[in-house]
Design a protein around this motif. Structure first.
Motif, PDB file in Angstrom:
ATOM      1  N   ALA A 168     132.957  68.631  53.613  1.00 29.62           N
ATOM      2  CA  ALA A 168     133.181  69.018  55.004  1.00 29.62           C
ATOM      3  C   ALA A 168     133.914  67.925  55.767  1.00 29.62           C
ATOM      4  O   ALA A 168     134.767  68.206  56.622  1.00 29.62           O
ATOM      5  N   ARG A 221     129.600  77.074  64.981  1.00 28.41           N
ATOM      6  CA  ARG A 221     130.539  75.950  64.970  1.00 28.41           C
ATOM      7  C   ARG A 221     131.562  76.050  63.844  1.00 28.41           C
ATOM      8  O   ARG A 221     132.736  75.716  64.025  1.00 28.41           O
ATOM      9  N   HIS A 222     131.125  76.495  62.660  1.00 25.72           N
ATOM     10  CA  HIS A 222     132.064  76.572  61.538  1.00 25.72           C
ATOM     11  C   HIS A 222     133.147  77.611  61.821  1.00 25.72           C
ATOM     12  O   HIS A 222     134.329  77.381  61.552  1.00 25.72           O
ATOM     13  N   VAL A 224     129.939  67.497  65.525  1.00 26.87           N
ATOM     14  CA  VAL A 224     129.790  68.038  64.173  1.00 26.87           C
ATOM     15  C   VAL A 224     129.984  66.933  63.137  1.00 26.87           C
ATOM     16  O   VAL A 224     129.202  66.789  62.198  1.00 26.87           O
ATOM     17  N   LEU A 283     138.706  74.320  55.524  1.00 21.22           N
ATOM     18  CA  LEU A 283     137.536  74.534  56.373  1.00 21.22           C
ATOM     19  C   LEU A 283     136.721  75.735  55.897  1.00 21.22           C
ATOM     20  O   LEU A 283     135.484  75.701  55.878  1.00 21.22           O
ATOM     21  N   LEU A 335     133.145  73.956  54.960  1.00 18.81           N
ATOM     22  CA  LEU A 335     132.193  73.803  56.062  1.00 18.81           C
ATOM     23  C   LEU A 335     130.905  74.579  55.802  1.00 18.81           C
ATOM     24  O   LEU A 335     130.948  75.752  55.426  1.00 18.81           O
ATOM     25  N   LYS A 356     127.448  76.540  57.071  1.00 20.29           N
ATOM     26  CA  LYS A 356     127.189  77.399  58.219  1.00 20.29           C
ATOM     27  C   LYS A 356     126.568  76.588  59.343  1.00 20.29           C
ATOM     28  O   LYS A 356     125.698  75.754  59.114  1.00 20.29           O
ATOM     29  N   MET A 357     127.020  76.842  60.548  1.00 19.39           N
ATOM     30  CA  MET A 357     126.504  76.140  61.720  1.00 19.39           C
ATOM     31  C   MET A 357     126.241  77.157  62.819  1.00 19.39           C
ATOM     32  O   MET A 357     127.008  77.269  63.774  1.00 19.39           O
ATOM     33  N   VAL A 388     122.895  71.914  61.335  1.00 12.81           N
ATOM     34  CA  VAL A 388     123.750  72.259  60.210  1.00 12.81           C
ATOM     35  C   VAL A 388     122.890  72.857  59.113  1.00 12.81           C
ATOM     36  O   VAL A 388     122.051  72.182  58.533  1.00 12.81           O
ATOM     37  N   ARG A 420     126.336  77.335  51.926  1.00 18.22           N
ATOM     38  CA  ARG A 420     127.768  77.566  51.959  1.00 18.22           C
ATOM     39  C   ARG A 420     128.059  78.952  52.514  1.00 18.22           C
ATOM     40  O   ARG A 420     127.308  79.891  52.304  1.00 18.22           O
ATOM     41  N   ARG A 421     129.169  79.042  53.250  1.00 24.50           N
ATOM     42  CA  ARG A 421     129.582  80.341  53.772  1.00 24.50           C
ATOM     43  C   ARG A 421     129.910  81.262  52.611  1.00 24.50           C
ATOM     44  O   ARG A 421     130.542  80.877  51.647  1.00 24.50           O
TER      45      ARG A 421
END
Length: 416
Positions: free
Chosen positions: A14, A77-78, A125, A184, A188, A190-191, A410, A414-415
């Motif tokens: 990230a 945020r992500h 972040v 990204l 990134l 998940k946020m 955070v 993972r997305r």
């Protein structure tokens, strides 16, 4: 799926993705500095008018940072960071095909509005991507992308613009932004918004911003940020005429000089990143001292070698200043770090706008010799002001006592 995390607690995937995004944003923000003569000749506008590309950019980034950050608090945020880089890609493509100066300004405005939110969100972040007590280190790693923009982005884009055309530089930046977007998406975690963010209202957030601004320590940080950046950008925006006068440097050598400016800045940023959590005041004093020394040298001494040395010291001195000021704002605002970051970002953009505007006025009046002395005096005055505020910029701190942000949780998945 769990996000890969290094044994030392750093989320390097990230961090790299954010650093790449910072790289493209910084390169676009300061690109007119290296291509000022080319844009001036191509669009038939005066060099001082081309400087408005920096002034207008900073003004809109400043105006939009707090309200747009407040409006987007409910966005994960992500996802927000990804959308902001997508907006960047669109704006760079528009700039590449701009038929006139007005359209180029419009493209810069779009980038600037996204820029203000990007840096406001990215700061808290990035500090969260490291273990407790190492937020400054994590932020400094992300800001390597910022410095790499000086080291590689601006010089290489300048060389490309000088050889192929300034439009090609913006086109390449659009492609680089698309690549950063992919990074990204892949890296990134998940946020999701916290309960406080999910229930936030625009009025409440603006009121919180007002409270942060009226907080004396944050006011001091913002004052130092704005005024020091005015001194810096009054000179930096017009680096081309300044170094042409001091050392007869132009063309390809100017690109190499900007490369050196960024290279010493990168080295300094890595070094100061190791100090900022423990010795913020000492680090800030050293950085401001180097900037003043360099600008005084550009004011009083002439010659190619002297100009090179002065610019390299200048790059090393200023590169870590935004990092130190950013960490001060975050340290002084536990529980309001998004808002504090947005306020400090606004202060910095006001400084960039003010500095480029003042520098443009000095240049338009035919007084290029006064640019470096003006910058040296302003940075020196507010450097002393900062050193005399040890509660805001302490010489030594205990990083173990650094507050853990509660605004951005955070989630280590993972997305998908």
């Amino acid at each position: 799926m769990t996000v890969p995390q290094h044994p030392d607690g750093m989320r390097y995937g990230a961090i790299i993705a954010l650093a790449c995004s910072a790289f493209v944003y910084f390169t676009a923000e300061t690109l007119p500095v290296g291509l000022l003569p080319q844009i001036s000749a191509s669009l038939h506008v005066a060099p001082a008018t081309v400087g408005l590309l920096v002034t207008v950019y900073a003004a809109f980034a400043a105006a939009g940072a707090v309200p747009l950050t407040s409006l987007t608090l409910k966005v994960p945020r992500h996802l927000l960071l990804i959308l902001l880089v997508v907006a960047y890609v669109v704006s760079q493509a528009l700039a590449a095909f701009a038929p006139n100066f007005g359209v180029l300004i419009a493209a810069r405005v779009l980038t600037a509005l996204a820029h203000g939110v990007f840096w406001s969100v990215m700061a808290p972040v990035s500090s969260r991507l490291g273990p407790r007590g190492q937020g400054g280190k994590a932020s400094s790693l992300v800001l390597i992308g910022n410095t790499a923009g000086m080291v590689l982005g601006v010089p290489l884009a300048t060389i490309l613009g000088q050889t192929v055309g300034w439009r090609a530089s913006y086109g390449v930046l659009a492609v680089a932004g698309a690549a950063a977007t992919v990074g990204l998406i892949l890296a990134l975690p998940k946020m999701p918004p916290t309960p406080a963010q999910a229930s936030a209202t625009m009025r409440r957030q603006l009121d919180q911003a007002r409270q942060v601004i009226l907080s004396k320590p944050i006011f001091v940080v913002c004052c130092v940020t704005t005024c020091a950046v005015i001194g810096q950008y009054a000179v930096y925006t017009y680096t081309a005429p300044v170094v042409a006068r001091a050392g007869g440097i132009s063309g390809t050598e100017l690109s190499l000089l900007l490369l050196g400016y960024g290279a010493t800045g990168l080295a300094a940023n890595v070094f100061v990143g190791r100090l900022v959590d423990r010795h913020p005041g000492a680090a800030l004093a050293g950085c401001f001292g180097a900037v003043v020394l360099a600008l005084v040298s550009l004011s009083l001494l002439h010659g190619q070698v002297v100009t090179w040395v002065a610019v390299l010291v200048w790059g090393a001195g200023f590169a870590a200043v935004p990092l130190i000021l950013q960490q001060a704002a975050l340290r002084l605002s536990p529980g309001r770090r998004d808002t504090a970051s947005a306020v400090r970002q606004t202060a910095m953009q006001i400084g960039i706008a003010g500095g480029s505007l003042v520098g443009g006025a000095i240049l338009a009046a035919g007084n290029v010799a006064w640019l470096a002395p003006f910058g040296a005096v302003v940075v020196a005055v507010f450097g002393v002001f900062a050193v005399l505020r040890p509660r805001v910029f302490p010489l030594t701190t205990d990083p173990a006592l650094a507050p853990v942000t509660t605004e951005i949780e955070v989630i280590a998945t993972r997305r998908t």
